[in-house]
Design a protein around this motif. Structure first.
Motif, PDB file in Angstrom:
ATOM      1  N   ILE A 137       0.835  -1.205   0.000  1.00  0.00           N
ATOM      2  CA  ILE A 137       0.000   0.000   0.000  1.00  0.00           C
ATOM      3  C   ILE A 137       0.869   1.254   0.000  1.00  0.00           C
ATOM      4  O   ILE A 137       0.576   2.234  -0.694  1.00  0.00           O
ATOM      5  N   GLY A 138       1.964   1.225   0.770  1.00  0.00           N
ATOM      6  CA  GLY A 138       2.867   2.377   0.825  1.00  0.00           C
ATOM      7  C   GLY A 138       3.466   2.702  -0.532  1.00  0.00           C
ATOM      8  O   GLY A 138       3.525   3.876  -0.932  1.00  0.00           O
ATOM      9  N   VAL A 139       3.911   1.655  -1.254  1.00  0.00           N
ATOM     10  CA  VAL A 139       4.487   1.877  -2.587  1.00  0.00           C
ATOM     11  C   VAL A 139       3.432   2.407  -3.545  1.00  0.00           C
ATOM     12  O   VAL A 139       3.683   3.331  -4.327  1.00  0.00           O
ATOM     13  N   VAL A 140       2.232   1.838  -3.477  1.00  0.00           N
ATOM     14  CA  VAL A 140       1.145   2.278  -4.362  1.00  0.00           C
ATOM     15  C   VAL A 140       0.792   3.740  -4.101  1.00  0.00           C
ATOM     16  O   VAL A 140       0.590   4.522  -5.041  1.00  0.00           O
ATOM     17  N   LEU A 141       0.712   4.127  -2.841  1.00  0.00           N
ATOM     18  CA  LEU A 141       0.401   5.521  -2.517  1.00  0.00           C
ATOM     19  C   LEU A 141       1.470   6.459  -3.072  1.00  0.00           C
ATOM     20  O   LEU A 141       1.162   7.571  -3.521  1.00  0.00           O
ATOM     21  N   LEU A 142       2.721   6.014  -3.060  1.00  0.00           N
ATOM     22  CA  LEU A 142       3.797   6.829  -3.637  1.00  0.00           C
ATOM     23  C   LEU A 142       3.612   6.964  -5.147  1.00  0.00           C
ATOM     24  O   LEU A 142       3.783   8.064  -5.706  1.00  0.00           O
ATOM     25  N   ILE A 143       3.260   5.854  -5.812  1.00  0.00           N
ATOM     26  CA  ILE A 143       3.013   5.886  -7.261  1.00  0.00           C
ATOM     27  C   ILE A 143       1.899   6.871  -7.596  1.00  0.00           C
ATOM     28  O   ILE A 143       1.966   7.594  -8.594  1.00  0.00           O
ATOM     29  N   ILE A 144       0.888   6.919  -6.739  1.00  0.00           N
ATOM     30  CA  ILE A 144      -0.254   7.800  -6.989  1.00  0.00           C
ATOM     31  C   ILE A 144       0.058   9.248  -6.643  1.00  0.00           C
ATOM     32  O   ILE A 144      -0.271  10.173  -7.398  1.00  0.00           O
ATOM     33  N   MET A 145       0.721   9.473  -5.507  1.00  0.00           N
ATOM     34  CA  MET A 145       0.858  10.824  -4.980  1.00  0.00           C
ATOM     35  C   MET A 145       1.867  11.678  -5.745  1.00  0.00           C
ATOM     36  O   MET A 145       1.681  12.897  -5.853  1.00  0.00           O
ATOM     37  N   VAL A 146       2.915  11.079  -6.286  1.00  0.00           N
ATOM     38  CA  VAL A 146       3.928  11.882  -6.996  1.00  0.00           C
ATOM     39  C   VAL A 146       3.300  12.640  -8.172  1.00  0.00           C
ATOM     40  O   VAL A 146       3.407  13.875  -8.258  1.00  0.00           O
ATOM     41  N   PRO A 147       2.626  11.970  -9.112  1.00  0.00           N
ATOM     42  CA  PRO A 147       1.988  12.738 -10.201  1.00  0.00           C
ATOM     43  C   PRO A 147       0.849  13.621  -9.717  1.00  0.00           C
ATOM     44  O   PRO A 147       0.628  14.704 -10.270  1.00  0.00           O
ATOM     45  N   THR A 148       0.126  13.170  -8.681  1.00  0.00           N
ATOM     46  CA  THR A 148      -0.982  13.981  -8.167  1.00  0.00           C
ATOM     47  C   THR A 148      -0.487  15.319  -7.650  1.00  0.00           C
ATOM     48  O   THR A 148      -1.078  16.376  -7.927  1.00  0.00           O
ATOM     49  N   VAL A 149       0.605  15.308  -6.897  1.00  0.00           N
ATOM     50  CA  VAL A 149       1.163  16.544  -6.358  1.00  0.00           C
ATOM     51  C   VAL A 149       1.696  17.432  -7.481  1.00  0.00           C
ATOM     52  O   VAL A 149       1.500  18.657  -7.478  1.00  0.00           O
TER      53      VAL A 149
END
Length: 365
Positions: A137-149
């Protein structure tokens, strides 16, 4: 047991879904002609975009899902590089730096991430043990949050919302525990406070505050919402008729060809017309979820489910903001609003859906 491939689909297209999209596209052009002040040139431009979009849909529908897998990390990384490039050399329009100018045309790299993020998340989790562990979950959140930010910094709150939701839908469909979901809901006030204090721009805060009392600021920040609600309400049961909307044709309604085109549609076609539109959307959503349920393999199921649910977010957010229930965040009404890159991205997602459905393997003994 042997495995064969289904060849009973013409051009590997899902006929019912393709027909529904064609009807929505035709309806969009009809509404756009009225919303654009009977300007045939923008209808022609949108028609060309539809042609390109349907062309991309047909091409992607021919590709088997497993053939996409080696390319997904590269598409995601390319999207990140382009988002970073936007921060330094992107074109600024109306205070937002979202576009890259390539000379012959201009496009928004953020649109790529609407597909790249869910594909990347599904690619990462598909061969892992599910339901996802905390580290996964931590890795997935990183994958999502980088482009989102990166997208939120442009700033583009609407697209960042869609990108984040598309990735989170994959995580949810992968079996995210309800304990974690309820914990996130419980922490939402704290998350909301942090976003308000450290991330939202002043104009974005103004939009949220305006939502609470748009009539109190009807000549400033609440003008869009007030005029939109007037247009929707004045349509009544049957509407005023095509080309007879007063709010749009007398130019009271801003952004009537793009984000607020639903208000034009509601005024001219009334509640009956809105129910017809919702029925078409409901069919597309239902068909998309049926494809997700029938999909073979974890990756295909996650992608089909995520793309279908993201389409729902488009509809829900646009209609919500135009009706005054949600803040104005600049999300188009699918296949109806005037636009280029977002339309092509959406058609590409339906191409992936059809490819997942029509390339199913047939198992026989």
């Amino acid at each position: 047991m042997r495995i064969t491939w289904s060849n009973n689909h013409f051009f590997h297209l899902d006929k019912s879904l393709f027909l529904a999209l064609l009807i929505l596209a035709a309806l969009g052009l009809v509404v756009l002609y009225s919303a654009g002040g009977e300007n045939m040139s923008i209808v022609m431009k949108q028609g060309i975009r539809f042609a390109v979009g349907f062309g991309i849909l047909i091409v992607l529908a021919q590709i088997r899902t497993e053939n996409l897998l080696p390319w997904i990390p590269w598409v995601y990384l390319t999207g990140l590089v382009l988002l970073i490039a936007v921060l330094f050399v992107g074109d600024t329009v109306n205070g937002s730096q979202r576009w890259l100018n390539l000379g012959l045309f201009r496009f928004q790299p953020s649109e790529i991430m609407k597909l790249a993020v869910p594909l990347m998340v599904a690619w990462y989790v598909a061969d892992k043990r599910l339901p996802p562990s905390y580290s996964l979950i931590g890795v997935v959140l990183l994958i999502i949050m980088v482009p989102t930010v990166l997208i939120a910094k442009q700033p583009d709150l609407g697209t960042s919302l869609l990108v984040a939701s598309s990735g989170m839908f994959v995580l949810f469909l992968a079996g995210l525990s309800w304990k974690l979901i309820l914990s996130a809901i419980a922490a939402s006030p704290l998350i909301g406070w942090a976003l308000w204090e450290f991330f939202l721009h002043s104009y974005q805060k103004a939009r949220i505050l305006t939502l609470l009392n748009p009539e109190g600021k009807s000549l400033t920040t609440g003008y869009h919402i007030v005029q939109s609600k007037i247009a929707i309400g004045s349509g009544g049961l049957y509407g005023k008729g095509w080309l007879n909307g007063t709010q749009s044709h007398l130019e009271f309604l801003p952004e009537r060809s793009t984000d607020f085109i639903f208000a034009v549609y509601s005024e001219e076609f009334g509640l009956i017309g809105v129910l017809v539109l919702l029925g078409l959307y409901a069919f597309v959503l239902t068909r998309g979820m049926f494809i997700a349920i029938q999909a073979q393999g974890t990756f295909a199921r996650l992608i089909a489910g995520s793309l279908s649910l993201t389409f729902f977010v488009y509809i829900f957010v646009n209609m919500g903001m135009v009706s005054g229930f949600l803040p104005v965040v600049g999300v188009p009404l699918p296949l109806i609003s005037y636009g280029g890159t977002s339309l092509v991205t959406m058609m590409a997602s339906f191409g992936l859906l059809m490819g997942i459905h029509t390339h199913k393997r047939l198992l026989s003994g």
